[in-house]
Design an enzyme around this catalytic site. Structure first.
Site, PDB file in Angstrom:
ATOM      1  CG  HIS A 172      21.225   8.992  32.015  1.00 44.00           C
ATOM      2  ND1 HIS A 172      20.500  10.145  32.179  1.00 44.00           N
ATOM      3  CD2 HIS A 172      22.538   9.338  32.077  1.00 44.00           C
ATOM      4  CE1 HIS A 172      21.351  11.162  32.334  1.00 44.00           C
ATOM      5  NE2 HIS A 172      22.580  10.696  32.269  1.00 44.00           N
ATOM      6  NE  ARG A 228      23.366  10.144  35.938  1.00 47.00           N
ATOM      7  CZ  ARG A 228      22.362  10.978  35.706  1.00 47.00           C
ATOM      8  NH1 ARG A 228      21.122  10.585  35.858  1.00 47.00           N
ATOM      9  NH2 ARG A 228      22.595  12.211  35.298  1.00 47.00           N
TER      10      ARG A 228
HETATM   11 ZN   LIG Z   1      18.429  10.375  32.153  1.00 46.78          ZN
END
Ligand SMILES: [Zn+2]
Length: 414
Positions: A172, A228
């Site tokens: 992420h 993200r």
């Molecule tokens: Zn994460």
């Protein structure tokens, strides 16, 4: 130059390509979800992609959720909180001030753990490290990202036949503390005088994938600190770019806790391993037949999670051992600075999340010990953890790893 117009958080300003997204006066609210009705309202709000960025997906009752709200939505969100009696507090008044204070005022040109570094600096440091430790480090480029950046890994090995510990980090993009901690641990394994760390370096092979989501990480540095997903352009809409790589693995893909909507933060991708980053990583993992412990580094929430994430109805066969090892780890983490971690399976401890990497490694690659670390903090800074916490975070995690490995040995996993 073609100007790319992106509406940020569907907010009230336009971003021209190359400029950084600013979060001036954006609030971060912590909200409590206490009833099914409130849950439904919040889920609808999340699915509407209407200027509110959810840090977590609202799935269960009783767990606080952080959301980022742009100033032009303050009135709407207050009305919604009042209408449905949703308890809330403003945790962060102005998100941009946190982002501005994240790095030290004077940046150092050499590599250290007092500031966050971008991909180029991290890869340059890796190159130097590999040159310096030729005999024990192996360099891998195991694939290319969507935007054609090299996907890199490094293995530390002092002798043949060691069991392998595999560390995957920064799947992420906005979780910058993860690669900072992974590189710190690698450096300690190479340079520490601590007898226990030296023994860990000698008796295990350590594989590090420092930045799984290299395009996203770069984008989070150059353009949007809160990015993200990866950068696969599923649509021209700014938030519809990218898949959530930690929902893209081939184990219960697109079941609970992942989205089929490309505009969602947890978009699982059109099919399992549709993304070059996850496909390449899965193939790379398969080249190691002796992985005894697999770790995935994330932030934030101070959690140590183990399979499964796709369902609350099924426990891992060695659930009790995973929990026991988890407990020893979190106790050790707490000893140094008092940092409180909670351990448990993903689905019951945080939320349902299908298609994640540790479930796949556990179930499809038969690794009995797989854990996800959610590092500091508890949401005071959230993803924007100040750089002066990199070393404290790394030190307590190393304490945890020592305890984890000791307990896993006692239970005869290592
Ligand atoms: Zn994460």
């Amino acid at each position: 130059m073609r100007l790319l117009y992106l509406t940020v958080l569907l907010g009230n300003f336009i971003l021209i390509s190359g400029e950084k997204v600013r979060y001036d006066n954006y609030h971060v609210y912590s909200i409590n979800v206490e009833s099914a009705k409130q849950l439904k309202v919040l889920q609808d709000l999340k699915n509407s992609h209407d200027g509110i960025l959810f840090m977590e997906t609202p799935i269960s009752l009783g767990k606080p959720i952080d959301i980022v709200v742009s100033p032009h939505k303050f009135t709407n969100i207050s009305a919604l909180f009042n209408a449905y009696e949703i308890k809330n507090e403003i945790k962060i008044e102005n998100l941009q001030t946190l982002i501005d204070a994240e790095q030290p005022e004077v940046l150092c040109s050499s590599f250290d753990w007092k500031q966050y570094h971008d991909t180029a600096a991290i890869y340059k440091w890796l190159d130097e490290l590999i040159r310096r430790h030729r005999k024990i480090l192996t360099d891998y480029t195991y694939g290319r990202s969507y935007e054609n950046r090299p996907l890199r890994a490094v293995k530390l090995s002092h002798k043949a036949g060691n069991p392998t510990i595999f560390i995957e980090s920064t799947i992420h993009a906005r979780e910058w503390i993860t690669v900072a901690t992974a590189t710190y641990i690698l450096n300690e394994l190479l340079t520490s005088r601590d007898a226990e760390i030296k023994a860990l370096a000698k008796n295990f092979d350590w594989v590090f994938v420092p930045i799984v989501n290299v395009d996203g990480y770069e984008f989070a540095h150059t353009t949007n600190r809160l990015w993200r997903k990866n950068r696969n352009p599923y649509s021209d809409m700014w938030n519809c770019v990218g898949a959530d790589l930690n929902r893209n693995f081939d184990f219960h893909h697109t079941e609970e806790g992942s989205s089929t909507d490309s505009c969602d933060e947890t978009y699982a991708g059109p099919s399992s391993f549709s993304e070059p980053e996850t496909l390449a990583l899965s193939k790379f993992i398969k080249t190691f037949d002796n992985i005894k412990l697999y770790l995935s580094f994330h932030s934030y929430s101070q959690l140590l999670l183990f399979p499964y994430g796709h369902s609350t109805a099924v426990h891992a066969t060695n659930h009790d051992d995973l929990y026991q090892i988890g407990q020893k780890t979190t106790q050790a983490i707490k000893r140094r600075y008092g940092t409180d971690y909670t351990t448990g399976n993903i689905a019951e401890t945080i939320y349902l999340a299908s298609g994640n990497s540790i479930d796949w490694v556990y179930a499809a690659h038969n690794v009995s010990l797989t854990y996800t670390f959610e590092f500091r903090d508890n949401g005071h800074f959230g993803f924007i953890l100040p750089a002066d916490q990199i070393i404290p975070n790394s030190l307590e995690v190393i304490d945890g790893l020592k305890a984890m490995i000791n307990e896993a040995k006692l239970l005869q996993y290592l």
